[in-house]
Design an enzyme around this catalytic site. Structure first.
Site, PDB file in Angstrom:
ATOM      1  N   HIS A  72       0.845  -1.203   0.000  1.00 42.04           N
ATOM      2  CA  HIS A  72       0.000   0.000   0.000  1.00 42.04           C
ATOM      3  C   HIS A  72       0.874   1.244   0.000  1.00 42.04           C
ATOM      4  O   HIS A  72       2.100   1.152   0.091  1.00 42.04           O
ATOM      5  CB  HIS A  72      -0.996  -0.021   1.155  1.00 42.04           C
ATOM      6  CG  HIS A  72      -0.386   0.066   2.525  1.00 42.04           C
ATOM      7  ND1 HIS A  72       0.474  -0.885   3.035  1.00 42.04           N
ATOM      8  CD2 HIS A  72      -0.537   0.992   3.510  1.00 42.04           C
ATOM      9  CE1 HIS A  72       0.813  -0.545   4.264  1.00 42.04           C
ATOM     10  NE2 HIS A  72       0.223   0.598   4.575  1.00 42.04           N
ATOM     11  N   HIS A  74       1.318   3.814   1.995  1.00 46.48           N
ATOM     12  CA  HIS A  74       1.839   4.522   3.168  1.00 46.48           C
ATOM     13  C   HIS A  74       3.373   4.583   3.096  1.00 46.48           C
ATOM     14  O   HIS A  74       4.026   3.640   2.645  1.00 46.48           O
ATOM     15  CB  HIS A  74       1.382   3.842   4.462  1.00 46.48           C
ATOM     16  CG  HIS A  74      -0.008   4.256   4.870  1.00 46.48           C
ATOM     17  ND1 HIS A  74      -0.808   3.506   5.696  1.00 46.48           N
ATOM     18  CD2 HIS A  74      -0.740   5.371   4.547  1.00 46.48           C
ATOM     19  CE1 HIS A  74      -1.963   4.138   5.871  1.00 46.48           C
ATOM     20  NE2 HIS A  74      -1.952   5.263   5.184  1.00 46.48           N
ATOM     21  N   ASP A  76       5.858   4.295   5.059  1.00 47.97           N
ATOM     22  CA  ASP A  76       6.766   3.298   5.652  1.00 47.97           C
ATOM     23  C   ASP A  76       6.867   2.035   4.800  1.00 47.97           C
ATOM     24  O   ASP A  76       7.616   1.119   5.140  1.00 47.97           O
ATOM     25  CB  ASP A  76       6.372   2.958   7.106  1.00 47.97           C
ATOM     26  CG  ASP A  76       4.952   2.454   7.258  1.00 47.97           C
ATOM     27  OD1 ASP A  76       4.066   2.887   6.495  1.00 47.97           O
ATOM     28  OD2 ASP A  76       4.712   1.610   8.159  1.00 47.97           O
ATOM     29  N   HIS A  77       6.140   2.017   3.662  1.00 41.08           N
ATOM     30  CA  HIS A  77       6.215   0.859   2.758  1.00 41.08           C
ATOM     31  C   HIS A  77       6.761   1.228   1.374  1.00 41.08           C
ATOM     32  O   HIS A  77       7.063   0.340   0.586  1.00 41.08           O
ATOM     33  CB  HIS A  77       4.835   0.205   2.622  1.00 41.08           C
ATOM     34  CG  HIS A  77       4.312  -0.304   3.939  1.00 41.08           C
ATOM     35  ND1 HIS A  77       4.307  -1.631   4.284  1.00 41.08           N
ATOM     36  CD2 HIS A  77       3.840   0.367   5.025  1.00 41.08           C
ATOM     37  CE1 HIS A  77       3.834  -1.774   5.510  1.00 41.08           C
ATOM     38  NE2 HIS A  77       3.547  -0.565   5.983  1.00 41.08           N
ATOM     39  N   HIS A 149      -7.507  -1.774   5.662  1.00 32.90           N
ATOM     40  CA  HIS A 149      -6.621  -0.756   6.232  1.00 32.90           C
ATOM     41  C   HIS A 149      -7.236   0.615   5.937  1.00 32.90           C
ATOM     42  O   HIS A 149      -8.291   0.700   5.320  1.00 32.90           O
ATOM     43  CB  HIS A 149      -5.224  -0.929   5.605  1.00 32.90           C
ATOM     44  CG  HIS A 149      -4.132  -0.172   6.285  1.00 32.90           C
ATOM     45  ND1 HIS A 149      -4.022  -0.072   7.652  1.00 32.90           N
ATOM     46  CD2 HIS A 149      -3.065   0.519   5.778  1.00 32.90           C
ATOM     47  CE1 HIS A 149      -2.956   0.648   7.944  1.00 32.90           C
ATOM     48  NE2 HIS A 149      -2.360   1.026   6.828  1.00 32.90           N
ATOM     49  N   ASP A 219      -0.651  -3.697   5.562  1.00 36.25           N
ATOM     50  CA  ASP A 219      -1.155  -3.403   6.889  1.00 36.25           C
ATOM     51  C   ASP A 219      -2.640  -3.724   6.886  1.00 36.25           C
ATOM     52  O   ASP A 219      -3.336  -3.412   5.908  1.00 36.25           O
ATOM     53  CB  ASP A 219      -0.971  -1.924   7.208  1.00 36.25           C
ATOM     54  CG  ASP A 219       0.501  -1.528   7.362  1.00 36.25           C
ATOM     55  OD1 ASP A 219       1.368  -2.394   7.297  1.00 36.25           O
ATOM     56  OD2 ASP A 219       0.772  -0.323   7.500  1.00 36.25           O
ATOM     57  N   HIS A 277       6.130  -5.530  11.941  1.00 40.13           N
ATOM     58  CA  HIS A 277       5.456  -4.226  11.890  1.00 40.13           C
ATOM     59  C   HIS A 277       4.975  -3.815  13.287  1.00 40.13           C
ATOM     60  O   HIS A 277       3.819  -3.509  13.506  1.00 40.13           O
ATOM     61  CB  HIS A 277       4.292  -4.307  10.886  1.00 40.13           C
ATOM     62  CG  HIS A 277       3.785  -2.968  10.402  1.00 40.13           C
ATOM     63  ND1 HIS A 277       2.803  -2.270  11.070  1.00 40.13           N
ATOM     64  CD2 HIS A 277       4.091  -2.221   9.319  1.00 40.13           C
ATOM     65  CE1 HIS A 277       2.523  -1.166  10.402  1.00 40.13           C
ATOM     66  NE2 HIS A 277       3.309  -1.102   9.335  1.00 40.13           N
TER      67      HIS A 277
HETATM   68 ZN   LIG Z   1       2.853   0.336   7.816  1.00 37.43          ZN
HETATM   69 ZN   LIG Z   2      -0.271   1.512   6.521  1.00 34.26          ZN
END
Ligand SMILES: [Zn+2]
Ligand SMILES: [Zn+2]
Length: 334
Positions: A72, A74, A76-77, A149, A219, A277
């Site tokens: 996805h 976000h 942090d990915h 999510h 997530d 995570h």
């Molecule tokens: Zn994440």
């Molecule tokens: Zn996320």
């Protein structure tokens, strides 16, 4: 849970195991997967700093990166993705890279590469995924399905194709069948006639060797699709951002508690669960530690482990169950 020297293992290496932001101990999401007898490797998610983690792992060379799967959008990915793709273009370059991910990924990458005037000197193809089969090779298939999510997020399931059982050459020779094309027919499961006798392939070929399966679910809060992606998996990699005490936070942010992840693995009848995570709030010195999350998960799914950065987990080849002895083999001797 140590890296296996088994040359036939599928090796999964965690490059980042923190949620949201990196800590001194944990980088943000990234998982490398290596397959037996293949130099290429695949990457799942690419948080910022992923390429720094790779520098510490000699066996994961950027020039051999072949496929990248993004869950996805976000940060942090995905914040590490443009940098890694750019670095792959310097020095010895990959043959080509295919990137799979949600809507918006292609536009994001094109914009970053355009505004930073980055030229990618190898073929780069970006695929927007939809539910179902997204990749089929001779040895492996990849499926994806939406998770639950705050933004569209996809979980992945990698499936190794079953392999035919091994051919018992010794038995064929002992039965007087000459080496040659007849062996090929028996291997293919056919029946043959030799010197007036009939021989059946099934008597010379062992049970098929079942392919391995693993899922990557992040997530997400607990959802049915995560269970379906993890069905009978050898390994489930599932996010466990929160402890049970912070279940309200998990529900609001649409993340999982460790117990939710364990519920997924239990309902899927999986073999092994690795949690990743983790919220940076759970440190070894905090009131709630990662070990607490582990205990909460193990109460539901005992074969659960905690991921840490640069942990490699080797999924061994599954061997077919030994055939049950025939009744006459186990009866009392006369
Ligand atoms: Zn994440
Ligand atoms: Zn996320």
């Amino acid at each position: 849970m140590s890296p296996s020297a088994d040359a036939n293992a599928i090796r999964v290496t965690f490059l980042g195991t923190s949620s949201g932001l990196p800590t001194r101990q944990r980088n943000v999401s990234g998982i490398a997967v290596q397959f037996p007898q293949r130099s290429e490797w695949w990457l799942f998610d690419c948080g910022e700093g992923t390429q720094h983690q790779l520098l510490r792992l000699d066996e994961l060379r950027p020039s051999q990166l072949r496929r990248i799967f993004i869950t996805h959008m976000h940060g942090d990915h995905i914040y590490g993705l443009p940098g890694l793709l750019a670095s792959c273009g310097l020095g010895s370059t990959p043959e080509r890279i295919d990137v799979y991910g949600p809507p918006g990924l292609e536009e994001y990458l094109k914009m970053v590469l355009r505004y930073s005037e980055t030229r990618i000197p190898y073929p780069l193809r970006i695929h927007t995924v939809e539910t179902g089969l997204i990749l089929e090779e001779a040895e492996y298939s990849v499926f994806c399905a939406p998770l639950d999510h705050r933004v569209p997020a996809f979980g992945y399931r990698v499936v190794e194709q079953d392999r035919p059982g091994s051919f018992d050459v010794n038995k064929a020779q002992a039965d007087g069948i000459p080496f040659g094309p007849l062996y090929g027919q028996l291997k293919a499961g056919q029946s043959i006639t030799w010197q007036g006798r009939i021989f059946h392939g099934r008597d010379y070929v062992g049970d098929p060797i079942p392919g391995r399966k693993f899922s990557y679910c992040t997530d997400t809060i607990f959802c049915r699709n995560a269970v379906d992606l993890s069905r009978a998996a050898d390994l489930v990699i599932h996010e466990a951002t929160y402890a049970e005490a912070d279940r309200d936070l998990a529900c609001r942010a649409k993340h999982s508690t460790a117990a939710m992840a364990a519920q997924v693995a239990a309902e899927a009848k999986a073999q092994t669960l690795i949690l990743t995570h983790f919220s940076p709030r759970y440190t070894p010195s905090a009131p709630i530690t990662p070990e607490h999350l582990l205990a909460e998960a193990q109460a539901i799914f005992p074969n659960t482990h905690l991921a840490h950065d640069r942990l490699t987990y080797a999924i061994p080849r599954r061997m077919p169950a030994a055939p049950a002895p025939l009744a006459e083999d186990v009866g009392p001797s006369r």
